[in-house]
Design a protein around this motif. Structure first.
Motif, PDB file in Angstrom:
ATOM      1  N   ALA A   1       0.857  -1.184   0.000  1.00  0.00           N
ATOM      2  CA  ALA A   1       0.000   0.000   0.000  1.00  0.00           C
ATOM      3  C   ALA A   1       0.890   1.230   0.000  1.00  0.00           C
ATOM      4  O   ALA A   1       2.052   1.184   0.397  1.00  0.00           O
TER       5      ALA A   1
ATOM      6  N   SER B   1       2.609   4.529   1.177  1.00  0.00           N
ATOM      7  CA  SER B   1       2.968   5.043   2.496  1.00  0.00           C
ATOM      8  C   SER B   1       2.417   6.448   2.675  1.00  0.00           C
ATOM      9  O   SER B   1       2.353   7.230   1.729  1.00  0.00           O
TER      10      SER B   1
ATOM     11  N   ARG C   1       5.578  -0.430   2.473  1.00  0.00           N
ATOM     12  CA  ARG C   1       4.724  -0.907   3.572  1.00  0.00           C
ATOM     13  C   ARG C   1       4.662  -2.425   3.662  1.00  0.00           C
ATOM     14  O   ARG C   1       4.613  -2.989   4.754  1.00  0.00           O
TER      15      ARG C   1
ATOM     16  N   ARG D   1       5.920  -4.328   6.950  1.00  0.00           N
ATOM     17  CA  ARG D   1       5.005  -5.195   7.708  1.00  0.00           C
ATOM     18  C   ARG D   1       5.600  -6.602   7.855  1.00  0.00           C
ATOM     19  O   ARG D   1       5.488  -7.224   8.919  1.00  0.00           O
TER      20      ARG D   1
ATOM     21  N   GLN E   1      -1.261   0.923  15.964  1.00  0.00           N
ATOM     22  CA  GLN E   1      -1.413   1.448  14.599  1.00  0.00           C
ATOM     23  C   GLN E   1      -0.213   0.974  13.772  1.00  0.00           C
ATOM     24  O   GLN E   1       0.831   1.626  13.738  1.00  0.00           O
TER      25      GLN E   1
ATOM     26  N   ASP F   1       0.205   0.783  10.542  1.00  0.00           N
ATOM     27  CA  ASP F   1       0.580   1.629   9.405  1.00  0.00           C
ATOM     28  C   ASP F   1       1.523   2.741   9.850  1.00  0.00           C
ATOM     29  O   ASP F   1       2.476   3.087   9.130  1.00  0.00           O
TER      30      ASP F   1
ATOM     31  N   CYS G   1       4.873   1.150  10.318  1.00  0.00           N
ATOM     32  CA  CYS G   1       5.489   0.894   9.008  1.00  0.00           C
ATOM     33  C   CYS G   1       6.056   2.182   8.413  1.00  0.00           C
ATOM     34  O   CYS G   1       7.176   2.186   7.869  1.00  0.00           O
ATOM     35  N   ASP G   2       5.308   3.271   8.530  1.00  0.00           N
ATOM     36  CA  ASP G   2       5.785   4.536   7.967  1.00  0.00           C
ATOM     37  C   ASP G   2       7.036   5.025   8.694  1.00  0.00           C
ATOM     38  O   ASP G   2       7.919   5.639   8.081  1.00  0.00           O
TER      39      ASP G   2
ATOM     40  N   GLU H   1       3.757   0.151  -5.781  1.00  0.00           N
ATOM     41  CA  GLU H   1       2.408   0.576  -5.405  1.00  0.00           C
ATOM     42  C   GLU H   1       1.514   0.874  -6.605  1.00  0.00           C
ATOM     43  O   GLU H   1       0.312   1.105  -6.443  1.00  0.00           O
TER      44      GLU H   1
END
Length: 888
Positions: free
Chosen positions: A456, A458, A626, A630, A652, A654, A657-658, A736
């Protein structure tokens, strides 16, 4: 050098042996006789000035006397003769040589390379056993045994391991396409051979025994390309902790070289095994069970104890046993005694006759939920094992990709085992070995999934690079290799990683108390010293301080202790920060380190003061997206805590990951970044928060894109263009982009798709789209033009691709624009971008294939300076187009 002329090494039409001999126990004697007895159909010639004849063949005194130019020369002569002989061979026209000779000095090896380079003559070795290509009858080696033809290629740095594997494989009736001993790999290396074997038609899978890697980016590019084409299995020597060094940062201590090698293997989509035994198991499994895709295992056995052994092994290795459906249970009830196990493992009872085996097999092979089947048999006095094998082998052979077998015992079951092996059924000595093989294949498929997973986008913000550069330049200019806590947090903040506000004050109790008064609530007080990196170990951290007096007292105590225990330490001041209150937060560590082989790496795991003791960490090579971030998180035990438990909500992920992606971006942007620790990094349902950080800088610039083993996304190639009255973006394709690219291809006219792909359009799979969008920027380029302001969201208007060969001599291009935008100059724009890029990378020629009926494309490339002609190696309807490039 690269893969040029490796066909002469592995598939020669003629071979000459220099130093061929008739004396016993000489390498030259063994090599010559192996060649003669191997059945090689090409021309052979021995070279030895002492002999006029050898084993009935005319022996030549030197190269000049040879009546032909050998494709391959095998050199068994003294070290001092190698370089002059290589020069003479190159001038004569030979393009590959195996240097079996050992004991070359570094100067002699360099002289041989210098002699080979003008002719691109490929050198295997020195100090190697040689090459076997059984499908040609080629045994240009001094191995003790011949090899069976097959589809496995083995490349080994260890000659002893190669001979051991060959001996085992002959016993197990497993064959090879090639066996290659690298020796000291002064020229031909793993990357070269991976590139060649990835497209070599005789090879279905590749086995590697690795002791060292010398060209990591070349190795990673070749490995990723090969692993997309066929399985690559690696055994790496040196798992011991000798490579783990004492380091100033937690990350440096935790990121030992072996865990980094694991990360590289995983990133490339290969499979690593731990032992020579497991390499044997992997070879057996690849040869006979590779195509099985089942995630669960069904077990059929005639002994309850054997079933328990399988279940225990499966539990230990995380292998899930399949659950029989009601329909399968009813069918088994009809053919098995009432006291059968009624579950998986399926125990058909020790008195089972051959008919019961066959009926059970038929039921299981007809059941879709059975998936992969492990057949385990223990010998009994009731029914001979051979009778059971004769009854079962034909049924299993018809679906052998679904069945693994294990015949327990020795001489009693040997005939039965032989029947299964002759039928091509994967067979293992013990139940544990069979389950281990199944687990290895699951790991391999997971690594392949990571290789093809679409990330996905970022949400990480663009970093404030000028601010980051000011911090680093100021520190190095002042001779400070470590950023203090305040500057380190400022660097994280410049990359969008949330930090807790921190103030730096002079090293006085009064200054600390004054800063605390300006903060509402309790504070944390920490020492600022370039000589004290682990502050808590030195008593340089006090938490949850309330009020001026508490802060002042803590500062006094801290200074007194440090003067007493660390009198030489420089004290630059205190840092004061508000105490964060996030009751559900999990303490994590995120760090970076520069590995001696693979360059910059990232580490993630459970943080806190006991981080080394816990040892819960995983390592990845940058760059990250991402999906990769992950996957890095999921390889740790703390991932299960981050998923939430009891009254703790999930973190969270995400945001986490960011943060990892931002740290990876630092490694690319900031070459001076030698080590970084964020410990602890809190993660909870609100996001992430960095409480403490340490950053080590080096003027030697050990990080940066040039040091990456995997070339990151080349953001510098992005540009905004004015085209047809609108503003569009031209940039390299990203992983992506899969959804955008699917829409682009699905919107195309079927005729345009046929012109581009030379075949009728079909529905594209995820794997096909992943291959189009997840490219290796080291060897490939795909420019896309994106209309970022299109109604309904961004859309792709056109794409142009370039795939360079590993030698960077030729690069093949292809281009396609949206069907409703043809004839508006977009194709010319894209091809010109490819031409400019190829020239900047030093590519010599850009080539392509165009259908003869595609007149518009042929006209365009002619206008851009391409030559167009028919290619005798291609169908008559295809034109070959090419253009020479001047390096930029």
């Amino acid at each position: 050098m690269t893969q040029r002329h490796l066909d002469r090494l592995l598939s020669p039409r003629s071979v000459a042996v220099f130093g061929a001999s008739d004396k016993p126990a000489r390498v030259g004697t063994t090599v010559w006789r192996n060649l003669v007895e191997g059945g090689f159909k090409g021309r052979l010639a021995p070279v030895n000035p002492r002999l006029s004849e050898l084993d009935g063949a005319r022996c030549h005194p030197d190269l000049a006397a040879l009546p032909f130019v050998p494709d391959l020369a095998v050199l068994c002569t003294p070290p001092a003769t190698i370089a002059p002989l290589v020069a003479e061979l190159g001038e004569r026209g030979t393009r590959a040589a195996i240097v079996v000779t050992a004991g070359l000095t570094p100067q002699q090896k360099q002289a041989a390379l210098d002699a080979a380079r003008p002719y691109v003559l490929r050198l295997l070795g020195p100090n190697c056993i040689g090459v076997l290509s059984p499908h040609l009858g080629l045994n240009a080696s001094f191995t003790q045994a011949r090899a069976r033809p097959g589809e496995l290629a083995l490349v080994s740095q260890s000659g002893a391991l190669l001979t051991a594997l060959l001996d085992w494989a002959n016993t197990e009736r497993i064959g090879f396409s090639h066996l290659i001993s690298l020796g000291e790999h002064m020229d031909v290396d793993f990357g070269d051979l991976l590139d060649h074997l990835a497209t070599e038609r005789h090879t279905r899978a590749i086995l590697l025994y690795i002791e060292s890697i010398t060209s990591p980016r070349k190795f990673m590019s070749a490995a990723r390309a090969a692993a997309r084409a066929k399985p690559v299995i690696v055994v790496k020597a040196g798992r011991a902790a000798a490579g783990i060094r004492a380091a100033a940062s937690h990350t440096g201590a935790l990121a030992g070289e072996d865990i980094v090698f694991d990360a590289a293997i995983r990133r490339a989509g290969m499979l690593r095994v731990d032992t020579l035994k497991e390499l044997f198991i992997a070879a057996e499994t690849l040869a006979r069970f590779r195509d099985n895709r089942s995630a669960e295992l069904m077990v059929m056995t005639n002994g309850g104890g054997a079933g328990v052994m399988v279940a225990d092994a499966a539990s230990a290795l995380g292998v899930k046993l399949a659950q029989p459906s009601e329909a399968l249970l009813r069918r088994l009830d009809a053919v098995l005694p009432p006291n059968w196990s009624h579950g998986n493992p399926i125990d058909i009872i020790g008195d089972a006759p051959a008919r019961r085996y066959v009926d059970t097999l038929d039921a299981l092979l007809d059941a879709p939920e059975a998936g992969a089947l492990l057949f385990v048999h223990a010998p009994t006095a009731i029914v001979p094992s051979r009778d059971i094998a004769e009854a079962c082998a034909p049924r299993i052979a018809a679906q052998r990709g679904r069945v693994m077998s294990c015949w327990l015992g020795g001489a009693t079951i040997a005939p039965a085992r032989r029947l299964f092996e002759e039928a091509g059924i994967a067979d293992y000595e013990t139940p544990e070995e069979a389950v281990r093989a199944f687990a290895l294949m699951q790991t391999y498929r997971r690594n392949q999934a990571v290789l093809r997973q679409t990330p996905a986008a970022s949400a990480a913000a663009e970093p404030d690079l000028p601010r980051a550069r000011r911090l680093i330049d100021a520190a190095l200019g002042a001779g400070r290799p470590w950023l203090d806590e305040v500057d380190a947090k400022d660097l994280l903040d410049a990359y969008g990683i949330p930090v807790i506000a921190t103030r730096r004050v002079p090293a006085t109790p009064e200054a600390a108390a004054a800063a605390a008064r300006e903060i509402d609530g309790p504070v944390a007080l920490k020492i600022v010293s370039p000589d004290i990196l682990h502050k808590s170990d030195a008593g340089g951290v006090r938490l949850d301080l309330h009020g001026d007096e508490a802060v002042r007292g803590a500062a006094v105590d801290m200074l007194e202790r440090l003067r007493r225990e660390r009198p030489q330490a420089r004290i630059d001041g205190f840092s004061v920060q508000a105490m964060a209150r996030r009751p559900h937060a999990q303490e994590l560590i995120v760090g970076t380190h520069v590995d001696a082989i693979f360059g910059p790496v990232l580490l993630f795991g459970q943080g806190g003061t006991a981080v080394e003791v816990l040892g819960d960490r995983a390592v990845a090579l940058p760059p990250l997206n991402r999906a990769l971030a992950r996957e890095l998180i999921d390889r740790t035990r703390v991932a299960r805590l981050l998923a939430g438990y009891r009254d703790r909500p999930p973190a969270q992920l995400d945001a986490l990951c960011d943060a990892l992606i931002a740290v990876a971006r630092m490694l690319a942007d900031l070459p001076e970044l030698a080590e970084l620790d964020i410990n602890p990094l809190w993660a909870d349902e609100c996001g992430v928060l960095a409480l403490d950080a340490r950053v080590h800088l080096s003027a030697a610039r050990p990080a940066g894109v040039a040091s990456f083993a995997v070339r990151p996304y080349p953001g510098e190639l992005e540009r905004r263009l004015a085209w047809q009255g609108r503003s569009v973006v031209m940039r390299p394709i990203r992983p992506e982009d899969e959804a955008l690219h699917r829409e682009f291809l699905e919107a195309a006219d079927p005729e345009d798709l046929r012109m581009r792909f030379f075949e009728a359009p079909h529905t594209l799979s995820h794997d096909e789209l992943a291959r189009m969008t997840q490219i290796d920027y080291e060897r490939e380029m795909a420019f896309v033009v994106i209309d970022t302001e299109a109604p309904g969201g961004p859309r792709t208007l056109g794409v142009a691709r370039l795939a360079r060969d590993p030698d960077n001599v030729d690069a093949e291009f292809a281009v396609m624009v949206r069907s409703d935008l043809k004839g508006r100059g977009l194709g010319r724009l894209l091809i010109q971008a490819l031409l400019d890029y190829a020239a900047s990378r030093g590519t010599q020629r850009i080539v392509g294939y165009v259908l003869r009926e595609n007149r518009a494309m042929l006209a365009l490339v002619k206008a851009l300076g391409f030559e167009c002609r028919a290619d005798l190696n291609e169908p008559s309807e295809i034109m070959f187009v090419s253009r020479r490039l001047a390096p930029a």
